[in-house]
Design an enzyme around this catalytic site. Structure first.
Site, PDB file in Angstrom:
ATOM      1  CD  GLU A 203      -3.156  -1.036   2.035  1.00  0.00           C
ATOM      2  OE1 GLU A 203      -2.982  -0.418   3.091  1.00  0.00           O
ATOM      3  OE2 GLU A 203      -4.228  -1.597   1.730  1.00  0.00           O
ATOM      4  CD  GLU A 286      -3.835  -6.360   2.049  1.00  0.00           C
ATOM      5  OE1 GLU A 286      -4.607  -5.754   2.833  1.00  0.00           O
ATOM      6  OE2 GLU A 286      -2.611  -6.187   2.047  1.00  0.00           O
TER       7      GLU A 286
HETATM    8  C1  GAL Z   1      -4.343  -3.245   4.571  1.00  0.00           C
HETATM    9  C2  GAL Z   1      -2.895  -3.638   4.762  1.00  0.00           C
HETATM   10  C3  GAL Z   1      -2.772  -4.910   5.552  1.00  0.00           C
HETATM   11  C4  GAL Z   1      -3.642  -4.826   6.775  1.00  0.00           C
HETATM   12  C5  GAL Z   1      -5.059  -4.564   6.366  1.00  0.00           C
HETATM   13  C6  GAL Z   1      -6.029  -4.448   7.512  1.00  0.00           C
HETATM   14  O1  GAL Z   1      -4.431  -1.919   4.320  1.00  0.00           O
HETATM   15  O2  GAL Z   1      -2.243  -3.791   3.525  1.00  0.00           O
HETATM   16  O3  GAL Z   1      -1.440  -5.081   5.913  1.00  0.00           O
HETATM   17  O4  GAL Z   1      -3.185  -3.806   7.581  1.00  0.00           O
HETATM   18  O5  GAL Z   1      -5.125  -3.345   5.708  1.00  0.00           O
HETATM   19  O6  GAL Z   1      -6.063  -5.590   8.255  1.00  0.00           O
END
Ligand code: GAL
Length: 981
Positions: A203, A286
Site C-alpha cells: 500500500e 487484499e
Molecule cells: C491493509 C494492509 C494490511 C492490513 C489490512 C487491515 O491496508 O495492507 O497489511 O493492515 O489493511 O487488516
C-alpha cells in the site's frame, strides 16, 4: 489507528496514470535472471504470465482464489499444514503470505529462518499441497504487526523509512537479500516451487519521483536476487504504469471498515474495476475477509458476523461480476499476536473473524468461500470474460450484472439487490440468450428467482457440463467433473426453493431421479419433473432444492449425474483431485487430502460425531486416514461407508498453583548496577524527549514488553513529587511508580502523570529511588510512510517537583539480552523485561518449590508484579486434533493485567479491566496434548486493593478424529546458566 474511510481505494478510487513502458518481467517475456546459488535442480522451465483477462500459469488461464495467512501468527509449523490443508479443501488454489522482517531479525545483520521461522518449510508445504504462493516480503507490510513489520532496532536508526534514502535502503536491502534467497528457490518459474508472484512494498501510494525511485530500488533488488515471477503491488494502481511500474498493481478493498460493533450495518459493494487497464488482469491483492478488533472492542464474534457468509456471497460475487480473476481474502486464517508481535491497538487474538478461526475452526463463511472457490476452479471460462449487457430483470430491485466468455459463449449472470445492503426478499425473472434462443428465466409458471435478504447468485448459461451443454440453470453450480464413466455436477439453491436446469441434447435422453423418483412435485417436494422440447433439443428439469436429489441423464455422449442440493447439503461436499481423477466426498468434517494409485483411494481428513460418508471417485478400495473402510456401492456409482468418529474430550482442572511476589526492582536496595545508564541526549525517534537524558526504551536496545526504570536522587526536603510521562502505545497503556519501595500509583493512559510523595517517605540528604514499570504494547505501524514505528516507548520524561532538571540519574532494564535475546528459539518478540522473565520463571523446569501454594481465584493487595504457576498433565485422545486454550474469568472491576505463558511461550496479554479477550488459544506443538504442560502467569496489579487473579481453566474449542499429526516445538527449558539468579 487509521481511519478506514481514508483508505485510498475508498477515498479516491484507482489512480492510474498515462500508459508508459511496462517493466520487463516474466509477464513481458524478458529473459529470466540466473538462478541463485543453492537453487535445487529445476524440474522444467515454467511460466507465469498475464494479459487483460487473467494470470496464465504455464499458459493456462487460472482463476486465483487466494487467502492470506501469516505463519508468524501460528508458532507451530505442523499447524501451518493444518491451515493450508483447510484452505486447499475450501478450493483456495493460492495463499498470500506476508513475511515479517522484525520477526526474523533481532539486530542489524542478524537473521533467523529456523524452527517457527522456517520459511523454506512453509513454502515447500504450500507447494506440496498445490497452493500457489503470492509472496509479500515488504520490507514494510503493515499487517497490524509491531512496527508494521519493521524490526524494533530499525526504530532507533537515522534516515526516513520507505523512501529513496540510502541509510534506510542499506537495511531494507539486507532483509530483502535474505528473504529473497528463500523465495527465489521456491519460484514456479524455476520449476522448484509454487511462488507465482512477488509483492513489492505494501500500500505504497507515493508515486512522485522519490516514491518511484524507492520502488525501483526494491524492484531492482528483487530482480538482482533472482526473482523472476511477476512483481505485483497492492497500491490501488498507483504503480500500474510509469517509472517503476509493477507487472500488476491491484487494489485492496475493505468495504465494511473495521468497526465490528454494528455487525448488521452494511456499506454497499465497491466496484474494484474502476480505472482498470486493458492489458492487465483485474484482481484484489487484499479483499476483506474479516476485520481486526481493538482493545476493549466488541470481540471477534462480532467481526465474523460483520464479514459473514452473506458478505462473502454478495461481495466476492460482485468482484466476479466486474471481472476479477484474482481474489485474495485478507485474512483467511488470522492467528495470534503472541508475545509482542502485534501493533499496539490490537489485543493478542488476531482471529479477524476469518473463515478459519484462530482456534482453527471452520466458520460458516468458510463454506461460502468453498462454494465460490470450487465454482471458480471448475468453470474455466470464468477466467476470460467481457462485460455482457444483459436485459434488465423484471424487478428493478434486482440487478443482473453479466459477463460472457468470448470463446465459449459461457455467461455469468450475477444477481444481487440493486441496493446491495437490502435485507428484503425479492424475486425476479431474467433474460438469458443462449443457444440462439432467448429465455425468460425461470420458465416454469409461478416460479421466480428469489434473493432472500443479503444474497447473490451466479446464474450460469452456455456451459459445457462435461459432454452435455448447459443452456442455463437457476441453481448455482458448485463444481463439476468427469468421475468414472460419468460427468458429475453439484447444483444448489436455497432450501425449499424452485430450481430449473435446461440442457441441450440432440435426441431425447433418459432421466432417472433417485431419492425422490416420483414425478409429482406437489406430492413429494424433493421430486424432479422433466420436459423435452424436440424442436429445440431442450431438456428442462424442474425441481425443488430439498436435501439431495440425484438425477442421472443417459443417452447423450456420456451419462450425466446431477446432484441437486439445497445449499446446506451442498456445503457438505468436498472435492480433491488425484492422479487418477477427481474425488467428490459427501460428509466428514473436512477432507484434507486424496490420493489414488489406481487400486486404492486413500482419503485423509477430520470427523466429528457423524462418520457417514459417500464417495464418488476413481474406482478401487477406500481407506480413510490409513484404515480400510467397508463400503457399499449405490446405484449412482458412489460408495457409502462409515469412518471413525471423535472420542469425547475431558479436561483436567488447573490446580496446585504456586505464587510469588516479584517486583524487586521497586525495592530501594535492589542492585541495579548492571542496568543500562540513561546517558543519551539525542535520539532518532519521532518523539521529542520531554526531559533529558533520553529515556526511551528503544534507544537502549529494549524493544518489547516491560521496561523498568530506576531514578536516583539525593533528597533535599524540597522534592514534593514527580511527573512521569510514559508511552505504551495503543489502548492498553500502563505504568506504575514507587518511591523508596512504597507504591505511588499507576496510570493506564499515555502522557504525564504526577505522583505526590507521601509525607515521611523522602530521605532528606540521603539516597532516594523512584522505580517505574512501563510496558511497550508494540510499535506503531508506518502506514503513512512517516516513520510511525519511531514513536518512543517507555519513559518519555521525568520531572522531579521541587528539584532542578537533571537531579535524577536514571538506569533502565528490559528483556534479557536486549537485541541479542537469550532465547533465540522463541525469538526477538517473545518476552519483555520483567524480573521473572529475566529469571526464566515462565519456562518449564523453573524451580518453584519455595513459592507459596495457592488456589485460584485469588486476591492479592500487593501492587506490582507477581507470578502464578502450575503444571498440568494432558492425555487427550490419540489420533485426534483437539484445539485447546486457557480462559480467564473475573470481575472486570479488578485492576490487573496478566501475561500468560504456556511451556515458556507468551500466548496472552490479558487486561482484566479492558478485555475483550478472555480465552487464549494455545497451539498444539507448544501445548503437549500427551504430556506435562507448564502454565505461568505474570500478574501486574495496578492498585493496592483489587489485584490477584481470577479463575483460569482449560477450554476445548473443538476435537476431531484427524490425520493431522503435530510434532512438539523445540521449547527450551529453564537453564540456570542462561537466566538471571
Ligand atoms: C491493509 C494492509 C494490511 C492490513 C489490512 C487491515 O491496508 O495492507 O497489511 O493492515 O489493511 O487488516
Amino acid at each position: 489507528m487509521r481511519d478506514p474511510a481514508r483508505r485510498p481505494l475508498l477515498r479516491r478510487g484507482l489512480a492510474i496514470g498515462a500508459a508508459v513502458a511496462l517493466l520487463a518481467g516474466p509477464g513481458s517475456g524478458a529473459p529470466a535472471a540466473p538462478a541463485p546459488v543453492g537453487t535445487p535442480t529445476a524440474r522444467a522451465p515454467h511460466s507465469v504470465t498475464y494479459d487483460g483477462y487473467s494470470f496464465l500459469i504455464d499458459g493456462r488461464r487460472t482463476y486465483l482464489w487466494s487467502g492470506e495467512f501469516h505463519s508468524y501468527r501460528l508458532p507451530s509449523p505442523d499447524l501451518w499444514l493444518d491451515v493450508l490443508q483447510k484452505m486447499r479443501a475450501a478450493g483456495f488454489n493460492a495463499v498470500s503470505l506476508y513475511f515479517d522482517w522484525g520477526y526474523h531479525s533481532p539486530a542489524p545483520g542478524v537473521y533467523d529462518f529456523t524452527g517457527i521461522r522456517d520459511i523454506d518449510r512453509l513454502l515447500s508445504m504450500a507447494d506440496s499441497l498445490g497452493l500457489y504462493v503470492i509472496a509479500r516480503p515488504g520490507p514494510y507490510i503493515n499487517a497490524e504487526v509491531d512496527g508494521g513489520g519493521f524490526p524494533g532496532w530499525l526504530s532507533t536508526k537515522p534516515g526516513d523509512n520507505r523512501r529513496d534514502e540510502p541509510r534506510y535502503l542499506a537495511y531494507s536491502d539486507e532483509w530483502q537479500r535474505r528473504i529473497d534467497r528463500i523465495i527465489a528457490r521456491h519460484q514456479f518459474t524455476n520449476g522448484t516451487g509454487s511462488v507465482i508472484q512477488y509483492q513489492v512494498e505494501n500500500e505504497y501510494f507515493d508515486n512522485g519521483p522519490d516514491g518511484r525511485a524507492y520502488m525501483k530500488h526494491l524492484e531492482d533488488r528483487a530482480k538482482a536476487d533472482g526473482i523472476t515471477v511477476p512483481l505485483v503491488g497492492n497500491n490501488n494502481g498507483a504503480f500500474q504504469t510509469g517509472h517503476a511500474a509493477l507487472d500488476v498493481d491491484s487494489p485492496d478493498s475493505y468495504p465494511q471498515g473495521f468497526d465490528c460493533s454494528h455487525p448488521a450495518t452494511w456499506r454497499g459493494v465497491p466496484d474494484i474495476s474502476r480505472g482498470r487497464l486493458p492489458d492487465k488482469p483485474l484482481g484484489t491483492a487484499e479483499f476483506q475477509g474479516g476485520a481486526f478488533d481493538p482493545w476493549g472492542g466488541p470481540g471477534y464474534d462480532k467481526c465474523a458476523e460483520l464479514i459473514n457468509d452473506r458478505f462473502a456471497d454478495v461481495f466476492y460475487k460482485q468482484n466476479i461480476a466486474v471481472g476479477a480473476t484474482l481474489q485474495s481474502l485478507y485474512m483467511t486464517y488470522g492467528g495470534t499476536n503472541w508475545g509482542w508481535l502485534g501493533m499496539p491497538q490490537n489485543y493478542t487474538s488476531y482471529d479477524y473473524g476469518a473463515a478459519i478461526s484462530e482456534t482453527r475452526r471452520l466458520d460458516p463463511k468458510y463454506h461460502q468461500d468453498k462454494l465460490i472457490g470450487y465454482f471458480a476452479q471448475a468453470v474455466a471460462p470464468l477466467t476470460k470474460t467481457d462485460p455482457l449487457s444483459a436485459a434488465p430483470t423484471d424487478n428493478a430491485g434486482i440487478v443482473d450484472t453479466a459477463r460472457a466468455n468470448p470463446d465459449t459463449g459461457t455467461q455469468f449472470h450475477v444477481l444481487r439487490h440493486a441496493d446491495s445492503t437490502a435485507v428484503t426478499r425479492d424475486s425476479a425473472h431474467l433474460t438469458v440468450d443462449a443457444g440462439g434462443r432467448s429465455y425468460t428465466v425461470p420458465q416454469q409458471p409461478g416460479t421466480a428467482l428469489t434473493l432472500d435478504g443479503r444474497q447473490s447468485k451466479v446464474i450460469l448459461a452456455g456451459y459445457d457440463l462435461g459432454k452435455a451443454r448447459l443452456r442455463y440453470s437457476t441453481s448455482e453450480l458448485m463444481t463439476d467433473a468427469a468421475i468414472g464413466d460419468q460427468d458429475v455436477a453439484v447444483l444448489y439453491g436455497d432450501h425449499d426453493s424452485d430450481g430449473e436446469t435446461v440442457l441441450h441434447y440432440a435426441t431425447r435422453p433418459t432421466v432417472t431421479a433417485t431419492d425422490g423418483a416420483a414425478t409429482d412435485r406437489a406430492a413429494t417436494g424433493g421430486a424432479v419433473t422433466s420436459t423435452w422440447d424436440p424442436t429445440t433439443g431442450d431438456l428442462r428439469l424442474n425441481y425443488r432444492h430439498t436435501g439431495l436429489t440425484r438425477v442421472r441423464i443417459t443417452g447423450g455422449d456420456r451419462p450425466l449425474l446431477l446432484l441437486l442440493a439445497d445449499t446446506g447439503t451442498a456445503k457438505t461436499f468436498w472435492r480433491q483431485d488425484t492422479a487418477h481423477g477427481p474425488v467428490l466426498l459427501r460428509g466428514s468434517h473436512l477432507l484434507r487430502g486424496a490420493a489414488s494409485d489406481g487400486t486404492t483411494l486413500a482419503l485423509t481428513g477430520d470427523v466429528g460425531t457423524d462418520g457417514a460418508i459417500e464417495v464418488l471417485g476413481p474406482a478401487g478400495a477406500l481407506t480413510w486416514n490409513g484404515t480400510k473402510v467397508s463400503t457399499h456401492r449405490t446405484d449412482t456409482g458412489s460408495l457409502t461407508g462409515t469412518v471413525p468418529t471423535a472420542a469425547p474430550v475431558t479436561l483436567p482442572a488447573l490446580t496446585d498453583w504456586r505464587h510469588t511476589q516479584d517486583s524487586p526492582e521497586a525495592r530501594p536496595g535492589f542492585d541495579d548496577s548492571g542496568w543500562r545508564v540513561a546517558d543519551r541526549n539525542i535520539s532518532n525517534s519521532t518523539t521529542g524527549p520531554v526531559t533529558l537524558p533520553v529515556l526511551f526504551a528503544d534507544d537502549y536496545g529494549f524493544h518489547t514488553g516491560s521496561t523498568w526504570y530506576r531514578g536516583r536522587f539525593t533528597g533535599t526536603d524540597a522534592e514534593t513529587g514527580i511527573t512521569l510521562t510514559t508511552q505504551s502505545g495503543g489502548g492498553a497503556a500502563a505504568s506504575s511508580a514507587w518511591l523508596n519501595g512504597t507504591f505511588l500509583g499507576s496510570s493506564t493512559t499515555d502522557g504525564p502523570t504526577t505522583y505526590a510523595f507521601p509525607a515521611g517517605l523522602l530521605r532528606s540528604g540521603g539516597d532516594n529511588v523512584v522505580s517505574v514499570l512501563t510496558v511497550d504494547m508494540g510499535h506503531e505501524e508506518d502506514y503513512e510512510a512517516s516513520n510511525g514505528n519511531k514513536a518512543a516507548r517507555g519513559l518519555l520524561g521525568a520531572s522531579l517537583l521541587g528539584a532542578p532538571p537533571g537531579a535524577v540519574t536514571w538506569r533502565l532494564q528490559g528483556n534479557l539480552g536486549g537485541e541479542t535475546p537469550v532465547d533465540p528459539v522463541r525469538g526477538p518478540l517473545a518476552v519483555g523485561g520483567l524480573h521473572g522473565e529475566r529469571a526464566g520463571y515462565m519456562l518449564p523446569g523453573y524451580p518453584t518449590k519455595d513459592w507459596t501454594p495457592t488456589r485460584l481465584p485469588a486476591t492479592d493487595p500487593t501492587p506490582g508484579v507477581s507470578w502464578y504457576t502450575t503444571t498440568v498433565p494432558l492425555d487427550l485422545p490419540a489420533g485426534q486434533d483437539t484445539s485447546l486454550g486457557l480462559t480467564v474469568t473475573d470481575d472486570p472491576s479488578r485492576r490487573y493485567r496478566a501475561e500468560i505463558f504456556v511451556n515458556g511461550w507468551h500466548l496472552g496479554n490479558y487486561v482484566n479491566y479492558l478485555g475483550p479477550q478472555h480465552s487464549f488459544p494455545v497451539p498444539n506443538g507448544i501445548l503437549d496434548p500427551h504430556g506435562t504442560n507448564t502454565v505461568a502467569i505474570a500478574v501486574w496489579n495496578l492498585d493496592g486493593s483489587t489485584g490477584g487473579l481470577g479463575e483460569v481453566a482449560l477450554t476445548a474449542y473443538g476435537s476431531y478424529a484427524s490425520s493431522l499429526a503435530v510434532g512438539q516445538n523445540d521449547s527450551p527449558r529453564y537453564d540456570s546458566g542462561r537466566y538471571e539468579p
